[in-house]
Design a protein around this motif. Structure first.
Motif, PDB file in Angstrom:
ATOM      1  N   MET A  96      22.215 126.500 109.386  1.00 14.55           N
ATOM      2  CA  MET A  96      21.612 127.247 110.458  1.00 14.55           C
ATOM      3  C   MET A  96      20.130 126.846 110.565  1.00 14.55           C
ATOM      4  O   MET A  96      19.357 126.951 109.755  1.00 14.55           O
ATOM      5  N   VAL A  97      20.127 126.685 111.781  1.00 13.11           N
ATOM      6  CA  VAL A  97      18.468 126.574 112.258  1.00 13.11           C
ATOM      7  C   VAL A  97      18.403 127.660 113.379  1.00 13.11           C
ATOM      8  O   VAL A  97      19.096 127.636 114.188  1.00 13.11           O
ATOM      9  N   PHE A  99      18.224 129.632 116.663  1.00 13.23           N
ATOM     10  CA  PHE A  99      18.007 129.339 117.835  1.00 13.23           C
ATOM     11  C   PHE A  99      16.833 129.797 118.726  1.00 13.23           C
ATOM     12  O   PHE A  99      16.370 130.910 118.026  1.00 13.23           O
ATOM     13  N   GLN A 102      16.978 133.697 118.679  1.00 10.97           N
ATOM     14  CA  GLN A 102      16.844 134.328 117.503  1.00 10.97           C
ATOM     15  C   GLN A 102      15.294 134.249 117.276  1.00 10.97           C
ATOM     16  O   GLN A 102      14.689 135.347 116.609  1.00 10.97           O
ATOM     17  N   GLY A 120      27.206 138.624 115.651  1.00  8.63           N
ATOM     18  CA  GLY A 120      27.616 137.297 115.506  1.00  8.63           C
ATOM     19  C   GLY A 120      26.330 136.395 116.038  1.00  8.63           C
ATOM     20  O   GLY A 120      26.410 135.348 115.886  1.00  8.63           O
ATOM     21  N   GLU A 121      25.267 137.125 116.328  1.00 17.57           N
ATOM     22  CA  GLU A 121      24.163 136.385 116.775  1.00 17.57           C
ATOM     23  C   GLU A 121      23.217 135.955 115.809  1.00 17.57           C
ATOM     24  O   GLU A 121      22.492 135.223 116.098  1.00 17.57           O
ATOM     25  N   GLY A 122      23.606 136.294 114.677  1.00 18.67           N
ATOM     26  CA  GLY A 122      22.718 135.756 113.456  1.00 18.67           C
ATOM     27  C   GLY A 122      21.657 136.724 113.219  1.00 18.67           C
ATOM     28  O   GLY A 122      20.707 136.226 112.986  1.00 18.67           O
ATOM     29  N   LYS A 123      21.768 137.971 112.943  1.00 16.07           N
ATOM     30  CA  LYS A 123      20.492 139.068 112.864  1.00 16.07           C
ATOM     31  C   LYS A 123      20.075 138.696 111.562  1.00 16.07           C
ATOM     32  O   LYS A 123      18.848 138.676 111.302  1.00 16.07           O
ATOM     33  N   THR A 124      20.932 138.320 110.677  1.00  9.26           N
ATOM     34  CA  THR A 124      20.620 138.158 109.114  1.00  9.26           C
ATOM     35  C   THR A 124      19.481 137.185 109.111  1.00  9.26           C
ATOM     36  O   THR A 124      18.360 137.342 108.650  1.00  9.26           O
ATOM     37  N   ASP A 617      30.623 138.898 108.841  1.00  4.75           N
ATOM     38  CA  ASP A 617      30.879 138.184 110.121  1.00  4.75           C
ATOM     39  C   ASP A 617      32.534 137.812 110.434  1.00  4.75           C
ATOM     40  O   ASP A 617      33.120 137.632 109.271  1.00  4.75           O
ATOM     41  N   LYS A 619      34.923 135.338 111.678  1.00  7.53           N
ATOM     42  CA  LYS A 619      34.989 133.651 112.251  1.00  7.53           C
ATOM     43  C   LYS A 619      36.437 133.662 112.641  1.00  7.53           C
ATOM     44  O   LYS A 619      37.422 134.034 111.802  1.00  7.53           O
TER      45      LYS A 619
HETATM   46  P1  ADP Z   1      25.025 139.548 113.062  1.00  7.37           P
HETATM   47  O1  ADP Z   1      24.574 140.388 111.937  1.00  7.37           O
HETATM   48  O2  ADP Z   1      24.098 139.377 114.088  1.00  7.37           O
HETATM   49  O3  ADP Z   1      26.378 140.007 113.469  1.00  7.37           O
HETATM   50  P2  ADP Z   1      25.350 137.513 111.256  1.00  7.37           P
HETATM   51  O4  ADP Z   1      23.839 137.325 110.650  1.00  7.37           O
HETATM   52  O5  ADP Z   1      26.239 137.884 110.161  1.00  7.37           O
HETATM   53  O6  ADP Z   1      25.353 137.990 112.739  1.00  7.37           O
HETATM   54  O7  ADP Z   1      25.755 135.915 111.374  1.00  7.37           O
HETATM   55  C1  ADP Z   1      26.935 135.793 111.935  1.00  7.37           C
HETATM   56  C2  ADP Z   1      27.116 134.227 111.576  1.00  7.37           C
HETATM   57  O8  ADP Z   1      26.477 133.430 112.568  1.00  7.37           O
HETATM   58  C3  ADP Z   1      26.943 133.872 110.253  1.00  7.37           C
HETATM   59  O9  ADP Z   1      28.122 133.113 109.800  1.00  7.37           O
HETATM   60  C4  ADP Z   1      25.952 132.973 110.274  1.00  7.37           C
HETATM   61  O10 ADP Z   1      26.162 131.915 109.325  1.00  7.37           O
HETATM   62  C5  ADP Z   1      26.044 132.311 111.682  1.00  7.37           C
HETATM   63  N1  ADP Z   1      24.685 131.713 112.268  1.00  7.37           N
HETATM   64  C6  ADP Z   1      23.664 132.659 112.450  1.00  7.37           C
HETATM   65  N2  ADP Z   1      22.578 131.963 112.876  1.00  7.37           N
HETATM   66  C7  ADP Z   1      22.967 130.690 113.011  1.00  7.37           C
HETATM   67  C8  ADP Z   1      22.460 129.623 113.675  1.00  7.37           C
HETATM   68  N3  ADP Z   1      21.221 129.589 114.134  1.00  7.37           N
HETATM   69  N4  ADP Z   1      23.187 128.292 113.617  1.00  7.37           N
HETATM   70  C9  ADP Z   1      24.573 128.361 113.066  1.00  7.37           C
HETATM   71  N5  ADP Z   1      24.890 129.487 112.600  1.00  7.37           N
HETATM   72  C10 ADP Z   1      24.297 130.529 112.636  1.00  7.37           C
END
Ligand code: ADP
Ligand code: MG
Length: 990
Positions: A96-97, A99, A102, A120-124, A617, A619
């Motif tokens: 993950m890098v 975006f 983000q 799924g936007e990668g809030k973590t 998440d 997938k």
């Molecule tokens: P959210 O909390 O927003 O629902 P998550 O933090 O659980 O989302 O992340 C969802 C998925 O997206 C995870 O599997 C994570 O590995 C992936 N992910 C997050 N940011 C990126 C990124 N910049 N590039 C690739 N994958 C990403």
């Protein structure tokens, strides 16, 4: 129309806000270019440099672009080297890098706002950007997750970034020791759930007796994940730390085994009736079956067969009819007779369980009346009119009768609670048993509520039923609402997939703005219109058909329910159709997280309450995208649109295909309670609804949303109301905790203690001098009772007026105190002074909490008196708080001289007290102070403090020098209390 206009404005305003942040993103990316060639070590070296720059006066805002760029660069390095990380026992590859979107999210969090970013936007990952930046300040950043599993997961997973950048990461978990917790808080970054953070705060401020007992180090910046769930859904239940009450009266363990037998007997009866009902039903005698099933309902409301029958609307109606019939006045005797034909009956609505003659005989064959409340009124009357008795005998007899009555009531209450525990509360539905504890399950979310207990003995009854340790009844020792805990932070950031609908509430209550961040990939989710049915049964059948259809081609499905119960109904129906599926009830976080991860696999059917698996998440596995991706079905519209959006958002992440639809019926709670049934009924006729068929139309969706908005508004009012009441409490808590913390952390508490003493003296002089004639005697009595100042009226008469008296007394009390501490070890005195104040604050504050609870309950009744209950509450609470402060001060004054760090110091002090005979008043004449002397420990540790609460009487029975001393029977008197010069043992003697 208006709604649309507002949306338009909100929309553009939001877009403008996002646009405003873009230059910062560009700047971070530009800085990132320069970092591209750096190794991990070189990136790590940035951290101390940033810290230096901060120390030199640069601000976090100024560092933002470069700090963000550093995190991005590190993520790129980790991705390039395919770094493997162990997360919750599994190996994960870092790929993950962040975006651009983000980065925007990260900026919003840093600015103290809420970032709405879809699932799924990668809030973590987003959180790592502001967390790293703010952790540079060295004041600790707290990241709040919804459960322990996610806290541990994120601390391990995202921890890699922080660790590689040279920061430390901690993680709070339930059950950690004080020392472990302190170590987690000492880290630059701490992950944990809101209850762990909140409880630590309460323990630090309401319980810790030395600074070393405290674990937190301030509230600088917190990022709350799933912020809506924490600040809105959890807002109605405060965190409570409770302790056992001093006297416990339960006998649950004693009656458990007989109740076991009784319930088994009754279940046998009820199952027979249910079987007979089945036969009657099959023979077409519906009313007959209904009557029998109503009996089952009375006797065993959660009987399996009964529950199954109740799924059939016709049968349900028959049961309701039977019930109505029974409650007609003319049928009262019949109802009574019916109840006497079983061992006991349960009234679910009033939460009561009643033993019948049959039940009483079963429990105690020799004396069935043992379980009958005696008729006290008749008995008292009989005693009163019995001429053979003297007045004294009458009184005695009445007391005996009263005692018998209370015993029997207690016994019957215990039995009744046990019966409820057995017959109404079901394991794994209403509660679960974990680590030998009974834990309540929230019936709507399915979430566990650790630490919460049912009241009035019910919780202990359930504990007895499950054969786990029965805890004592409890009382509140410390409490705070989650909102008020988070208001402690200098800065708060929040993230969630769904904040927009509640933006007003976030703004009004938390002053948190919401920024909606665009998705990284365009979202292609298909949201179908709701499918509406007349009855629940039709809805469920159609739902199963839908699941069957999609399952046949292998499309994975997530079925969201509003309660644990409906999850189970659907699961049962699917089992009948032989469709393999998983059910999640938010009870086992880790296991569930693993199941949810697989919810996107071909052919998977997953049923979950709306909280289950949140934050994990989903997938899609290979080939699923071609089938349309994950399909989400809601089986009911939730009270709040936000929760529905949350469910829909579980699919179609990061540009994946996906779709969702809700199935609803007029029998759903939302529609029954809040739907405008006439309007909707009209619509349905107009749209031409057929029997047994679902209907779909955008107009209907809008009607449903109107109903939801109505509930949302109502719930907001309730939360606001709770908060307004809690605000009063919060102000008081702030004052008390600040006082406590001051004392706890002061290296020399004496000036503060004397400030308190002086305030008391001034107040007392003021009060006594204010009367006409001046109550000089009262003042002398008070002073001598409270402090060993050996004051006489003459001392004051010659001294002048109010001011002189005050000055005189202040000086006298200081002299007396000098005498006292002469015999003490100075360090021990400090600990003791601290303890005197803390002890008084804690004891009286807890009493105050109890009284405030009572006030809260009683105040609502005043609404009838056309007074605003909130204003009344504020007034009364204000008055009570004033009294509380007065009483704490009084207790401090009292106990200051009545404690000593050791017995010998205490004895010496007593011997040195001014001796006055004949005139004036001696200390301790006041009734209330008799014998209330205590010793405290020199070390100041908490165990010693507890001991210090044991009252010590100065004069015990006279003992021989070689007798064992009652204080410590292993020692001879001469070596124990005798060694202090005392004539008797110093221990309390009965
Ligand atoms: P959210 O909390 O927003 O629902 P998550 O933090 O659980 O989302 O992340 C969802 C998925 O997206 C995870 O599997 C994570 O590995 C992936 N992910 C997050 N940011 C990126 C990124 N910049 N590039 C690739 N994958 C990403
Ligand atoms: Mg998440």
């Amino acid at each position: 129309m208006i709604g649309w206009v507002i949306k338009k404005i909100l929309g553009t305003q939001n877009q403008r806000e996002v646009k405003r942040l873009l230059p910062l993103v560009e700047e971070a990316k530009r800085q990132g270019e320069a970092l591209r060639s750096l190794s991990i070590e070189q990136l790590r070296a940035k951290t101390p440099l940033f810290r230096e720059r901060l120390a030199k006066g640069e601000t976090l805002d100024q560092l933002l672009p470069e700090a963000f760029a550093t995190v991005v660069a590190l993520c790129r390095r980790l991705t390039e080297e395919k770094r493997k990380i162990r997360v919750r026992g599994q190996e994960m590859k870092w790929e993950m890098v962040p975006f651009d979107v983000q980065l925007i999210g990260g900026i919003v969090l840093h600015s103290g706002r809420i970032a709405e970013m879809a699932t799924g936007e990668g809030k973590t990952l987003v959180a790592t950007l502001p967390t790293y930046l703010n952790a540079l300040a060295g004041k600790g950043v707290h990241v709040v997750t919804v459960n322990d599993y996610l806290a541990a997961r994120d601390a391990e997973w995202m921890g890699e970034v922080y660790r590689e950048l040279g920061l430390t990461v901690g993680c709070l978990q339930h059950g950690q020791t004080q020392a472990e917790r302190r170590a987690q808080y000492a880290c630059d970054i701490t992950y944990g759930t809101c209850s762990e953070f909140g409880f630590d705060y309460l323990r630090d401020n309401g319980m810790a007796t030395t600074p070393e007992d405290q674990v937190q180090r301030g509230h600088f910046f917190a990022i709350i994940d799933e912020v809506d769930s924490i600040l809105i859904d959890e807002a109605r239940t405060p965190l409570i730390i409770s302790g056992p009450v001093t006297i416990s009266t339960h006998q649950f363990d004693k009656y458990k085994s007989v109740i076991d037998g009784l319930v088994r007997k009754q279940n046998g009866l009820c199952t027979d009736w249910a079987n007979q009902a089945k036969a009657k039903g099959e023979a077409g005698d519906l009313p007959g079956a209904g009557r029998l099933l109503y009996r089952v309902k009375l006797g065993s409301p959660r009987n399996k067969l009964l529950l199954k029958f109740q799924e059939d609307p016709a049968m349900r109606r028959a049961i309701d009819d039977a019930e109505l019939e029974m409650y007609q006045d003319t049928r009262r005797t019949e109802l009574y007779k019916t109840k006497e034909e079983m061992y006991f009956s349960i009234d679910e609505r009033n939460s009561e369980a009643d033993l019948s003659e049959m039940g009483r005989t079963f429990l105690n064959p020799n004396d069935p009346n043992f379980f009958l409340v005696p008729d006290l009124i008749t008995k008292n009357h009989d005693i009163e009119t019995n001429r053979a008795l003297s007045e004294e005998e009458k009184l005695k007899e009445k007391q005996v009768a009263q005692a018998e009555y209370e015993d029997a009531s207690q016994r019957i209450h215990n039995i009744s609670q046990l019966l409820r525990a057995y017959c109404v509360f079901e394991k794994d539905v209403h509660y679960v048993v974990q680590e030998n504890k009974v834990m309540i399950v929230d019936e709507y979310t399915g979430r566990l509520m650790p630490g919460r207990r049912w009241s009035d003995g019910l919780h202990q009854a359930v504990e007895a039923k499950e054969g786990v340790q029965i805890d004592r009844e409890t009382q509140t020792l410390a409490t705070i609402t989650i909102q008020n805990y988070f208001r402690l932070y200098e800065k708060l950031g929040g993230m969630t997939g769904t904040a927009e609908t509640e933006a007003n509430e976030f703004k009004d209550i938390y002053r948190l703005g919401v920024v909606v961040i665009p998705t990284n990939q365009p979202c292609v989710r298909v949201d179908a219109d709701d499918m509406i049915f007349k009855t629940r049964r039709e809805k469920l059948n159609a739902l199963i058909e839908e699941i069957k259809k999609r399952n046949a081609v292998g499309q994975p499905m997530l079925v969201g329910t509003a309660s644990v119960e409906s999850s189970e109904i659907i699961s049962r129906m699917l089992r009948r159709e032989n469709i393999p599926h998983n059910v999640l009830n938010a009870k086992q976080h880790q296991q569930e997280a693993e199941i949810v991860t697989r919810a996107g696999e071909r052919g998977a059917v997953t049923i979950a309450t709306n909280m289950a698996g949140r934050g994990t998440d989903i997938k899609l596995s290979a080939g699923v995208a071609e089938l349309g991706g994950l399909h989400v079905v809601g089986t009911e519209r939730h009270e709040s649109r936000r929760i529905d959006r949350q469910l829909r958002g579980r699919c179609a992440r990061q540009g994946d295909p996906g779709s969702g639809q809700f199935f609803i019926s007029f029998e759903d709670d939302l529609m029954r309670n809040f739907g405008d049934s006439r309007r909707i009924g009209g619509l349905m006729t107009k749209l031409g609804m057929e029997e047994d068929e679902g209907l779909q139309h955008p107009w209907l969706n809008r009607s449903v949303e109107t109903a939801q908005k109505r509930v949302e508004g109502r719930n907001y009012q309730i939360r606001k109301h709770t908060l307004q009441y809690d605000d009063v409490m919060n102000q008081q808590r702030t004052v008390i905790y600040a006082w406590r913390t001051d004392i706890l952390n002061s290296t020399d508490p004496r000036p503060e203690v004397f400030e308190t003493v002086d305030e008391r003296i001034a107040a007392e002089v003021e009060a006594r001098a204010g009367t006409d004639p001046v109550d000089l005697e009262g003042l002398v009595r008070w002073a001598n009772a409270a402090m060993p100042v050996g004051l006489s009226k003459e001392d004051l008469l010659g001294a002048g007026g109010k001011e002189e008296w005050t000055t005189f007394l202040k000086a006298r009390v200081r002299e007396a105190y000098e005498v006292k501490v002469k015999f003490e070890n100075p360090e021990a005195v400090k600990a003791l002074e601290r303890f005197v104040v803390l002890g008084a604050i804690d004891r009286l504050w807890q009493e105050h909490l109890y009284a405030m609870d009572g006030l809260r309950t009683s105040i609502n009744l005043r609404a009838y008196g056309q007074k605003d209950p909130l204003i009344e509450y504020k007034n009364e609470a204000y008055g009570m708080f004033g009294e509380l402060m007065g009483r704490i001060k009084e207790e401090v004054v009292h106990n200051l001289f009545r404690s000593a760090s050791s017995l010998s110091a205490f004895e010496h002090f007593l011997a040195a007290l001014p001796q006055r005979t004949g005139r004036g008043e001696l200390p301790g004449q006041d009734q209330s102070t008799e014998g209330s002397m205590s010793i405290g420990g020199g070390g100041g540790g908490s165990t010693v403090v507890e001991e210090a609460l044991v009252p010590v009487k100065r004069q015990g029975p006279k003992l021989g020098r070689n007798d064992p001393c009652p204080l410590d029977p292993k020692k001879k008197f001469k070596n124990c209390c005798g060694a202090t010069g005392a004539k008797g043992c110093l221990k309390v003697t009965a």
